[in-house]
Write a protein that holds these residues in place. Sequence first.
Motif, PDB file in Angstrom:
ATOM      1  N   LEU A   1      -5.126   4.783  10.170  1.00  0.00           N
ATOM      2  CA  LEU A   1      -5.740   3.725  10.973  1.00  0.00           C
ATOM      3  C   LEU A   1      -4.831   2.520  11.098  1.00  0.00           C
ATOM      4  N   PHE A   2      -4.326   2.009   9.958  1.00  0.00           N
ATOM      5  CA  PHE A   2      -3.514   0.796   9.958  1.00  0.00           C
ATOM      6  C   PHE A   2      -2.631   0.834   8.710  1.00  0.00           C
ATOM      7  N   PRO A   3      -1.461   0.188   8.747  1.00  0.00           N
ATOM      8  CA  PRO A   3      -0.560   0.291   7.593  1.00  0.00           C
ATOM      9  C   PRO A   3      -1.159  -0.189   6.281  1.00  0.00           C
ATOM     10  N   ARG A   4      -2.092  -1.131   6.308  1.00  0.00           N
ATOM     11  CA  ARG A   4      -2.668  -1.655   5.074  1.00  0.00           C
ATOM     12  C   ARG A   4      -3.998  -2.321   5.404  1.00  0.00           C
ATOM     13  N   GLY A   5      -4.687  -2.763   4.381  1.00  0.00           N
ATOM     14  CA  GLY A   5      -5.911  -3.535   4.565  1.00  0.00           C
ATOM     15  C   GLY A   5      -7.168  -2.701   4.470  1.00  0.00           C
ATOM     16  N   GLY A   6      -8.247  -3.364   4.104  1.00  0.00           N
ATOM     17  CA  GLY A   6      -9.552  -2.716   4.076  1.00  0.00           C
ATOM     18  C   GLY A   6     -10.194  -2.749   5.441  1.00  0.00           C
ATOM     19  N   ALA A   7     -10.947  -1.711   5.782  1.00  0.00           N
ATOM     20  CA  ALA A   7     -11.476  -1.585   7.137  1.00  0.00           C
ATOM     21  C   ALA A   7     -12.959  -1.271   7.124  1.00  0.00           C
TER      22      ALA A   7
ATOM     23  N   ALA B   1       0.844  -1.193   0.000  1.00  0.00           N
ATOM     24  CA  ALA B   1       0.000   0.000   0.000  1.00  0.00           C
ATOM     25  C   ALA B   1       0.879   1.244   0.000  1.00  0.00           C
ATOM     26  N   LEU B   2       0.522   2.232  -0.842  1.00  0.00           N
ATOM     27  CA  LEU B   2       1.305   3.450  -0.935  1.00  0.00           C
ATOM     28  C   LEU B   2       1.171   4.314   0.314  1.00  0.00           C
TER      29      LEU B   2
END
Length: 373
Positions: free
Chosen positions: A110-116, A89-90
């Motif tokens: 929120l978080f370094p990567r991932g869908g939330a 993720a950029l």
Amino acid sequence: MKHFKHLLLLGLLSGAALAAPALKDVALVSPNVAWGSSQAGVYRSTDGGQNWHNLTPDLRGDRLQGAFFLDADHAWLTATAPYDAKGQALRPTRVLRTADGGKHWKSVALFPRGGAGIKFTDARSGTALVELGAATGHTAFVLLTTRDAGATWHKVNSAEYGYMPDPELKGGTLPDVSGPNAFTLLPRFGVLTGIYGPLDQPYLFITHDGGRSFQEGAGLVPYTPQEKQTAARTNVVWASGDWARLSSLSQPAAGASALRIFWTQDAGKTWKGSAALNLPPRSRAAVNFSDWAHGWLWVQGSDEQFKALPTHLYRTSNGGKDWRDLGAMWQDEDLPTASFFGDQFGLALRYLGDQPRELWRTADGGQTWQRLP
């Protein structure tokens, strides 16, 4: 984490309003104020859904992924960044929040990567479930919470490390989660439902320590032996304080489907249940509650050739103990997405296959509906 403001792209807010945009979600938060989201942006109406203003903040090239609307002033969005050639993720996944009805937005990582997916129980307390990936039939989620309206987030738990070797999951005890909306966390307890698990009973877990640990909760709920074998899904349909209501749809291989409502008033320690409402065979159902007492049930059965029957709408005024059939609504491919406020007002997004979704409004508890432009 560093905070910074995003001023609203005023756009149409200072000019003519839009007719109903192509929404994917809608939330009616007062008789006249509604929020809506689509893949393209976020919208707000102050006339019950007749006209909408585009309140989409500057996403800086990120993708708008999820939204939660609490009241006329408070809303939260999640935005995910594009990935580079190596699959990284950029930018971190972000939460954007407003406390003034969309006039101004603040953004925080929120978080370094991932869908939330995010959910709030009041203007300050919320949860986020960040999906990191899937492996061997399991989905890896990280659970985060906030107590300051989303300004800061703290990791509470995660899926078990063994299913997916990700360092972020080490020490996790979070049961399998079927999606971001499957978890409701209140100050004194939380309820997690799902569709996965080698259990001979509905998939239900309860936490009393803010999500740090869970106990299997279906054994506390008065399911019948048949329901334990045929319950398709248990959902949290309303929760506040120490109170929560669940809906459970049973779908036996043959015969009528049945829906029951279960409730707790002591933070999940004891549960009671309603009588079963018999529904057509092979029914699909969606339940909406606006408060402890008032609820609506959308039901779509199918015939012996599995052709969808007309969608019926039911209403309860006593928490699901009794339901009144308001009649056939639409002959559609899927159930509508709906939101109700109080006992009279509601909005429903009607699905029409590949066509844009229609927006309908009721002001008499669902007895009659008007299509909005």
